[in-house]
Motif scaffolding. Structure first.
Motif, PDB file in Angstrom:
ATOM      1  N   VAL A  20     -54.268 -17.789   9.247  1.00  0.00           N
ATOM      2  CA  VAL A  20     -54.960 -16.280   9.618  1.00  0.00           C
ATOM      3  C   VAL A  20     -54.094 -15.325  10.327  1.00  0.00           C
ATOM      4  O   VAL A  20     -54.278 -14.302   9.903  1.00  0.00           O
ATOM      5  N   ASN A  21     -53.345 -16.054  11.297  1.00  0.00           N
ATOM      6  CA  ASN A  21     -52.337 -14.911  12.022  1.00  0.00           C
ATOM      7  C   ASN A  21     -51.519 -14.237  10.797  1.00  0.00           C
ATOM      8  O   ASN A  21     -51.041 -13.336  11.252  1.00  0.00           O
ATOM      9  N   THR A  22     -51.148 -14.963   9.821  1.00  0.00           N
ATOM     10  CA  THR A  22     -50.005 -14.376   8.777  1.00  0.00           C
ATOM     11  C   THR A  22     -50.942 -13.108   8.342  1.00  0.00           C
ATOM     12  O   THR A  22     -50.351 -12.074   8.014  1.00  0.00           O
ATOM     13  N   LEU A  23     -51.928 -13.447   7.921  1.00  0.00           N
ATOM     14  CA  LEU A  23     -52.979 -12.359   7.451  1.00  0.00           C
ATOM     15  C   LEU A  23     -52.946 -11.172   8.309  1.00  0.00           C
ATOM     16  O   LEU A  23     -52.756  -9.831   8.121  1.00  0.00           O
ATOM     17  N   LEU A  24     -53.424 -11.490   9.557  1.00  0.00           N
ATOM     18  CA  LEU A  24     -53.509 -10.619  10.626  1.00  0.00           C
ATOM     19  C   LEU A  24     -52.349  -9.766  10.941  1.00  0.00           C
ATOM     20  O   LEU A  24     -52.124  -8.536  11.314  1.00  0.00           O
TER      21      LEU A  24
END
Ligand SMILES: [Fe+2]
Length: 184
Positions: free
Chosen positions: A29-33
């Protein structure tokens, strides 16, 4: 304590937390964020560029409108970055990283008149809107509905601001020539 300690994994490493989302999911999720953070920072600086440099008979209202949109994007930048930190990650929000990771092309520096700036910003908001919708789907698949909700909130606001911009291009005598090319 950091879940992953290898040097080249630093960007996707996540701290352990009591939040009941597995580290592997939080990392994805953090990669997307972080991608969205880079794009939003780039977008905000390009909107400020337009705010400073727009000319022509619509100068003042566009100068104000662009600043209003930039302020809204600034708030989203903070929400995205703090969601990353909340999930145990590192918010990669420096200007250098934003320039490297952003999904947007550079602003066209030959833009002068109001409509040149409106078209350039409409194109860029549309790219960000498309990316946000992808992230809505991906976070839904990953089961992080809080980040999903954040992407939905930003997506709805960017769509609305795209309407504010495109309304300048949709009058009866300024028609289809100004529509962007990202509809395929
Ligand atoms: Fe200003």
């Amino acid at each position: 304590m950091v879940a992953t300690t290898k040097q080249n994994d630093t960007k996707s490493s996540v701290y352990s937390t009591r939040i009941d989302i597995p580290g592997e999911i939080r990392s994805q999720v953090n990669t997307l964020l972080n991608q969205s953070l880079a794009t939003a920072i780039d977008l905000k600086t390009q909107i400020k560029y337009a705010h400073w440099n727009v000319k022509g008979k619509d100068f003042y209202q566009l100068h104000l409108l662009f600043d209003e949109i930039a302020s809204e994007v600034e708030e989203f930048i903070d929400l995205i970055a703090e969601r990353i930190a909340t999930l145990g990650g590192k918010a990669l929000g420096t200007a250098r990283i934003a320039a490297k990771e952003s999904e947007l092309p550079e602003f066209p520096f030959d833009a002068v008149d109001g409509m040149d700036h409106v078209i350039a910003l409409s194109d860029r908001l549309a790219i960000y809107a498309k990316s946000l919708r992808k992230n809505i789907d991906k976070t839904n698949d990953l089961g992080d509905m809080d980040t999903n909700d954040l992407f939905i909130e930003i997506s709805r606001a960017i769509d609305k601001r795209l309407w504010f911009l495109e309304a300048h291009l949709q009058s009866s005598f300024q028609n289809k020539d100004h529509s962007n090319k990202s509809e395929e």
